[in-house]
Every structure is written in C-alpha cells, then in structure tokens.
Scaffold this active site. Structure first.
Site, short mmCIF file in Angstrom:
data_model
loop_
_atom_site.label_atom_id
_atom_site.label_comp_id
_atom_site.label_asym_id
_atom_site.label_seq_id
_atom_site.Cartn_x
_atom_site.Cartn_y
_atom_site.Cartn_z
CE LYS A 151 33.33 119.91 104.90
NZ LYS A 151 34.53 119.15 105.30
CG ASP B 198 30.72 117.48 102.28
OD1 ASP B 198 29.51 117.29 102.03
OD2 ASP B 198 31.42 116.62 102.87
#
Length: 285
Positions: free
Chosen positions: A224, A243
């Site tokens: 991420k 996320d």
C-alpha cells in the site's frame, strides 16, 4: 477541455477556467498532509515552498510569483490534465460515476517522491490529524527555514528535511516526533536514499512491477505504501493504492473488478473512490 486563464494580480496568480477544481476536495482527501484550511483559504508547504491558495469568485488565487506558479504549482496541482474527459470515461461504470460526482474537484497532486515516501510511511495505522502532527514536527526539527510559515504568520516555515538531514540520526533523536515504531522505518528510508541505494528518480522510471518491488525493499514499505509513493510522489497515474477502505470498496461497489479495469489513470479513479467511501463509511463495512 478546460483552458486555463492565468492572470498576474497584486496578491499573486489568479487562475480561471477551472470548472473541475476544488481546494477542499483536493487537499482534504488524504493524499497530502501539510495543507490546512483557515479563514483565508488553504495554507501549507510543499517541499520548501510555502503557499496560501484560495478560491475567489474569479478563480483560484495562488500567493506566489508567476515563475513559481509555472515552474512548480501548476504541475503540483495537475492543472493541465483534462479531468472532464476522465470523468466522461467513467459513464460506463455507474458506481465510479457516483464517486466522481461526489467530489468532482479532486486533482491528484504531483508531490515530491521523497516527501511522499516518508509521509506515507508515517501514515501507516494512523489518522490524518496525527500524521499532520508528526510531519509538522519532523519539518520543524530537521528541516531548513524556507520563509514565513503560512499556517502560523510571524513564525518560520520549514522545508521537508532531506534524506541526508535524517540519515545520521538515531531513533532517540526522532523521539520528539512521537512517531513510535515508524521512526526506525523513517531512518532506514533516509539512509538508503542518502547512500544512493535507492534512487527515487530511477525507481519512478521503472516498469510498475519493478518499481513496486524496489520500493518494498525499504523497511516498513509494503504494497500500500509503495503504491501511494508511486501515485502521489512519482506521478504514476496507473498505480492503485489498496488499503482496508479500498479493498472493502472494491468488493462492495466493484465486484469482480481489478485496478486494470480503471485504465491508465486508475489512480485518479482510486482517489475518487477512496474519498467517497471515507465520507460514506456505512457503504463499505
């Protein structure tokens, strides 16, 4: 397509012709952490450049010189991209069209890669207010003075510290930042960039899978954070940060879709989706 109308004023540079640009949508959607709103507009610092920017009845007013606007702020705010055409391309995807309609004025900022790397390392398991505080303390503690602080008039603004300014520090030196376990990650990134082990400009030019893998060799940089650095710090608009919010959004709003389904500017679509779901949490629980 929008045609910018750039006019020099006594207070700075006035930009008209921006039908799809909102400072609130852009600066309060989780992609940067050094701008804040006050009664006069939005104040902040990018790199070593303080700025006050505000919307007026005539357009958007940037408190900077013509040279600074053309050389930096025009690109930073991605003002020359045709966002209207992008949104038109979303018509075939009703859920994406709705996300874009909610905050049509978002622009994906073209931030400095080093600043994005450290900011998103700090962002892990954190909230926006705490991220802003840590970043602010980092700049005050280790950055160099760069003019008057637009957030606090009559006080000095500080540039984002260079890798070299942090590389020789210890975790004890970073304790005043109150960054917790992230301090070790910050130092690893600083040392590797300062020593040339990680060349961020070279990483930005790599094919996306290679760029992701290279960034993830930095301690504390997972998929991420790497994707955020690519999108926000390296202008790789095909990058697509995932996320917890985005994974839920994809499952709920775009079942069966992958980032590739959003095209070469998937990262911009991601920003619309992320901001929409952040403001409508009940949709993706």
């Amino acid at each position: 397509m929008e045609v910018l109308e750039v006019t020099e004023k006594a207070e700075g540079i006035l930009v008209g012709g921006l039908s799809l640009f909102s400072l609130e949508d852009t600066l309060d959607c989780g992609q940067c952490f050094r701008f804040r709103r006050d009664a006069d507009g939005w104040r902040g610092v990018a790199g070593s450049r303080p700025l006050l920017v505000r919307e007026t009845g005539e357009g958007v007013l940037f408190s900077c010189t013509p040279e600074a606007f053309e050389s930096f702020w025009r690109g930073y705010f991605d003002l020359d991209r045709d966002y209207a055409a992008l949104r038109e391309s979303y018509l075939a995807m009703p859920a994406l069209r709705e996300c874009a309609r909610y905050a049509p004025g978002i622009r994906v900022l073209r931030q400095d890669a080093w600043e994005a790397l450290i900011s998103f390392i700090i962002s892990q398991n954190n909230n926006v207010r705490r991220i802003q505080g840590i970043v602010s303390r980092l700049c005050r503690q280790f950055g160099t003075p760069c003019g008057e602080d637009p957030l606090e008039p009559d006080r000095t603004a500080y540039a984002f510290p260079s890798p070299e300014a942090l590389a020789g520090r210890s975790e004890d030196d970073l304790a005043p930042l109150r960054a917790g376990w992230r301090a070790g990650y910050i130092l690893d990134a600083a040392r590797r960039v300062a020593l040339g082990e990680i060349d961020l400009a070279a990483v930005a030019a790599l094919p996306l899978p290679e760029a992701r893998a290279r960034l993830q060799t930095i301690r504390g940089v997972g998929p991420k954070v790497a994707e955020c650095v690519l999108l926000y710090g390296m202008a790789r608009m095909e990058a697509f940060p995932l996320d917890v919010w985005m994974k839920r959004a994809m499952k709920t709003l775009f079942p069966g879709c992958t980032p590739a389904d959003f095209g070469e500017c998937a990262g911009i679509a991601q920003q619309y989706i992320f901001h929409y779901c952040r403001r409508h949490p009940s949709l993706v629980r």
